[in-house]
Design a protein around this motif. Sequence first.
Motif, mmCIF file in Angstrom:
data_model
loop_
_atom_site.group_PDB
_atom_site.id
_atom_site.type_symbol
_atom_site.label_atom_id
_atom_site.label_comp_id
_atom_site.label_asym_id
_atom_site.label_seq_id
_atom_site.Cartn_x
_atom_site.Cartn_y
_atom_site.Cartn_z
ATOM 1 N N PHE A 182 -2.705 -3.386 7.033
ATOM 2 C CA PHE A 182 -2.596 -2.487 8.068
ATOM 3 C C PHE A 182 -1.219 -2.513 9.048
ATOM 4 O O PHE A 182 -1.237 -2.114 9.952
ATOM 5 N N LYS B 212 0.808 -1.148 0.051
ATOM 6 C CA LYS B 212 -0.013 -0.035 -0.168
ATOM 7 C C LYS B 212 0.838 1.300 0.021
ATOM 8 O O LYS B 212 0.633 2.379 -0.660
ATOM 9 N N TRP C 108 2.898 -2.400 9.425
ATOM 10 C CA TRP C 108 4.119 -1.728 9.087
ATOM 11 C C TRP C 108 5.488 -2.635 9.199
ATOM 12 O O TRP C 108 5.403 -3.209 10.410
ATOM 13 N N LYS D 123 4.029 -0.697 4.252
ATOM 14 C CA LYS D 123 2.624 -1.010 4.610
ATOM 15 C C LYS D 123 2.297 -1.965 4.042
ATOM 16 O O LYS D 123 2.020 -1.782 2.828
#
Length: 207
Positions: free
Chosen positions: A169, A147, A171, A166
């Motif tokens: 959701f 993303k 990281w 990312k």
Amino acid sequence: MMRKRLILGLALLLSILSVQAQENANARQARKMFDEVYEKVFGQQGASLHYKVNVANLFKTEGTIWYKGKKSKYQSKSSKSWNDGVTAYVVKDDKQRVEIYKGDDPKQSRYGDDFKFEPDNYTYHIASDPKGYMLTLNVKKGKKGMKEIKALIDKKKHDPLQLRVKVAFIWANVDISNFKSGGITDAMFTFPRAQYKDYKFVDKRGD
């Protein structure tokens, strides 16, 4: 009144065009720097670096990796891998096992599918950072990939310093050190089969 509205409309249009021009210039500069760094890492001259990975505190690892075009090699505490661009050998010392994959098979890596990357699938932005330059990549609508990617680049040499990636959701943070571009030989990516003659070999090229 009509003339005043026309002037205001033209001023607004010029303002929008000016902002768009600045954004386009920034995107071109960001993509140019990204391409430069990407070539330093994955180009035919080869590169090496030490990495520390932290995926949302759920998975941590560190090691050293070497690249040269489609070839790669890495060494960490849990595993080692040699990929000559055609065949990849993943060594798991704790299980005394060697897994064999096709060179481009993402399954050779635990997070291979999640971290697939196509440069043209992203928009690019560059900003100054206290530690260098920050490149921000966002996946385009309708395209597949991570993303968002944030890459911290050294201001003088344009070497990679850190990546934040990312996926969904989550990281993943990658700290990079001891980066070196060039001086990597093809022999480095040849699997030393004799060192692992007592290991079990599992061929996964047909999976």
